[in-house]
Scaffold this motif. Sequence first.
Motif, PDB file in Angstrom:
ATOM      1  N   PRO A  54      78.433  66.569  11.222  1.00  0.00           N
ATOM      2  CA  PRO A  54      77.162  67.300  11.188  1.00  0.00           C
ATOM      3  C   PRO A  54      76.056  66.572  10.413  1.00  0.00           C
ATOM      4  N   LEU A  55      76.430  65.752   9.435  1.00  0.00           N
ATOM      5  CA  LEU A  55      75.427  65.027   8.646  1.00  0.00           C
ATOM      6  C   LEU A  55      75.191  63.628   9.213  1.00  0.00           C
ATOM      7  N   THR A  56      75.034  63.561  10.536  1.00  0.00           N
ATOM      8  CA  THR A  56      74.787  62.303  11.228  1.00  0.00           C
ATOM      9  C   THR A  56      73.382  62.317  11.802  1.00  0.00           C
ATOM     10  N   THR A  57      72.698  61.173  11.704  1.00  0.00           N
ATOM     11  CA  THR A  57      71.398  60.983  12.332  1.00  0.00           C
ATOM     12  C   THR A  57      71.490  59.769  13.239  1.00  0.00           C
ATOM     13  N   LEU A  58      71.208  59.956  14.527  1.00  0.00           N
ATOM     14  CA  LEU A  58      71.158  58.851  15.482  1.00  0.00           C
ATOM     15  C   LEU A  58      69.699  58.601  15.829  1.00  0.00           C
ATOM     16  N   GLY A  59      69.254  57.364  15.703  1.00  0.00           N
ATOM     17  CA  GLY A  59      67.876  57.007  16.010  1.00  0.00           C
ATOM     18  C   GLY A  59      67.632  56.908  17.504  1.00  0.00           C
ATOM     19  N   ALA A  60      66.469  56.384  17.863  1.00  0.00           N
ATOM     20  CA  ALA A  60      66.084  56.233  19.263  1.00  0.00           C
ATOM     21  C   ALA A  60      66.867  55.101  19.916  1.00  0.00           C
ATOM     22  N   GLY A  61      67.279  55.320  21.163  1.00  0.00           N
ATOM     23  CA  GLY A  61      67.914  54.268  21.937  1.00  0.00           C
ATOM     24  C   GLY A  61      69.291  53.846  21.459  1.00  0.00           C
ATOM     25  N   VAL A  62      69.994  54.717  20.759  1.00  0.00           N
ATOM     26  CA  VAL A  62      71.348  54.401  20.299  1.00  0.00           C
ATOM     27  C   VAL A  62      72.297  54.483  21.493  1.00  0.00           C
ATOM     28  N   THR A  63      73.289  53.582  21.540  1.00  0.00           N
ATOM     29  CA  THR A  63      74.285  53.565  22.601  1.00  0.00           C
ATOM     30  C   THR A  63      75.653  53.890  22.009  1.00  0.00           C
ATOM     31  N   LEU A  64      76.331  54.872  22.604  1.00  0.00           N
ATOM     32  CA  LEU A  64      77.672  55.267  22.179  1.00  0.00           C
ATOM     33  C   LEU A  64      78.643  55.052  23.331  1.00  0.00           C
ATOM     34  N   TYR A  65      79.751  54.422  23.048  1.00  0.00           N
ATOM     35  CA  TYR A  65      80.835  54.310  24.018  1.00  0.00           C
ATOM     36  C   TYR A  65      81.880  55.360  23.683  1.00  0.00           C
ATOM     37  N   ASN A  66      82.919  55.442  24.484  1.00  0.00           N
ATOM     38  CA  ASN A  66      83.959  56.454  24.286  1.00  0.00           C
ATOM     39  C   ASN A  66      84.754  56.199  23.001  1.00  0.00           C
ATOM     40  N   GLY A  67      85.262  57.280  22.426  1.00  0.00           N
ATOM     41  CA  GLY A  67      86.140  57.182  21.267  1.00  0.00           C
ATOM     42  C   GLY A  67      85.463  56.851  19.952  1.00  0.00           C
ATOM     43  N   VAL A  68      84.159  56.965  19.870  1.00  0.00           N
ATOM     44  CA  VAL A  68      83.436  56.669  18.629  1.00  0.00           C
ATOM     45  C   VAL A  68      83.586  57.841  17.663  1.00  0.00           C
ATOM     46  N   THR A  69      83.817  57.522  16.395  1.00  0.00           N
ATOM     47  CA  THR A  69      83.867  58.544  15.347  1.00  0.00           C
ATOM     48  C   THR A  69      82.866  58.178  14.269  1.00  0.00           C
ATOM     49  N   VAL A  70      82.012  59.123  13.916  1.00  0.00           N
ATOM     50  CA  VAL A  70      81.064  58.953  12.814  1.00  0.00           C
ATOM     51  C   VAL A  70      81.317  60.105  11.861  1.00  0.00           C
ATOM     52  N   GLY A  71      81.729  59.781  10.614  1.00  0.00           N
ATOM     53  CA  GLY A  71      82.050  60.870   9.707  1.00  0.00           C
ATOM     54  C   GLY A  71      82.357  60.431   8.295  1.00  0.00           C
ATOM     55  N   ARG A  72      83.162  61.267   7.615  1.00  0.00           N
ATOM     56  CA  ARG A  72      83.498  61.048   6.212  1.00  0.00           C
ATOM     57  C   ARG A  72      84.769  60.225   6.079  1.00  0.00           C
ATOM     58  N   ALA A  73      84.839  59.464   4.997  1.00  0.00           N
ATOM     59  CA  ALA A  73      86.041  58.694   4.691  1.00  0.00           C
ATOM     60  C   ALA A  73      87.009  59.496   3.823  1.00  0.00           C
ATOM     61  N   ASP A  74      86.629  60.716   3.464  1.00  0.00           N
ATOM     62  CA  ASP A  74      87.470  61.546   2.592  1.00  0.00           C
ATOM     63  C   ASP A  74      87.651  62.951   3.189  1.00  0.00           C
ATOM     64  N   PRO A  75      88.274  63.061   4.366  1.00  0.00           N
ATOM     65  CA  PRO A  75      88.369  64.375   5.011  1.00  0.00           C
ATOM     66  C   PRO A  75      89.250  65.376   4.272  1.00  0.00           C
ATOM     67  N   TRP A  76      90.068  64.915   3.346  1.00  0.00           N
ATOM     68  CA  TRP A  76      90.939  65.815   2.583  1.00  0.00           C
ATOM     69  C   TRP A  76      90.183  66.547   1.470  1.00  0.00           C
ATOM     70  N   VAL A  77      88.992  66.077   1.150  1.00  0.00           N
ATOM     71  CA  VAL A  77      88.157  66.698   0.123  1.00  0.00           C
ATOM     72  C   VAL A  77      87.280  67.759   0.809  1.00  0.00           C
ATOM     73  N   PRO A  78      87.146  68.949   0.229  1.00  0.00           N
ATOM     74  CA  PRO A  78      86.233  69.931   0.817  1.00  0.00           C
ATOM     75  C   PRO A  78      84.830  69.328   0.974  1.00  0.00           C
ATOM     76  N   GLN A  79      84.176  69.618   2.090  1.00  0.00           N
ATOM     77  CA  GLN A  79      82.899  68.988   2.411  1.00  0.00           C
ATOM     78  C   GLN A  79      81.862  69.126   1.301  1.00  0.00           C
ATOM     79  N   GLU A  80      81.815  70.284   0.666  1.00  0.00           N
ATOM     80  CA  GLU A  80      80.813  70.486  -0.400  1.00  0.00           C
ATOM     81  C   GLU A  80      81.094  69.639  -1.640  1.00  0.00           C
ATOM     82  N   GLU A  81      82.317  69.119  -1.782  1.00  0.00           N
ATOM     83  CA  GLU A  81      82.675  68.275  -2.917  1.00  0.00           C
ATOM     84  C   GLU A  81      82.650  66.779  -2.569  1.00  0.00           C
TER      85      GLU A  81
END
Length: 178
Positions: A54-81
């Motif tokens: 949810p905290l992702t910003t994609l600019g103009a003309g960005v290209t995404l292929y299949n299987g792309v993940t954009v996110g946190r490196a610490d998913p075990w930590v509650p998002q607010e922390e």
Amino acid sequence: MSLVTVLIYRRRHRLLGRLVQEALACYGMEVPAAAEIGPGLVVFHRGFGTVLHPLTTLGAGVTLYNGVTVGRADPWVPQEESAMRRVVVEDGAVLCAGAKVVCKEGVLTVGAGTVVGANAVLTRSTGPGEIWAGVPARRVGLRAGWPGTAAGARGAVAGEAVVDAAAGAAVAGEAAGR
């Protein structure tokens, strides 16, 4: 504009937003309404398996292929922390198939025109017009002719490839002279 791209832009619709989110899920895509998407998004292969935080910003003309993940490196930590604040993918960036862009802390920025190679795991910010590959990702070259890359070939360091974006051909750098 593909059906998937149309759905991505319609995911914030007041009445149909939930239905659009479910349609994207049928394609295996998760693009939250909170994610900011610039104009000219290109999604190849229907984006199967693509997930944006949810905290992702994609600019103009960005290209995404299949299987792309954009996110946190610490998913075990509650998002607010979490120490992650945002991932920004600037204009013209290309995230190849299976690329993972994960932020540990603060803001991770994928520079304008940067290419993140297939299955690369990017954990730090990049400059404009760079090419990153590997696990963990490291800079392996520059996009020739991309603005801000010190005239393309001249900006490469020893051992890096320079890719001519117009011709799509890899040009071997003068490793000895750099």
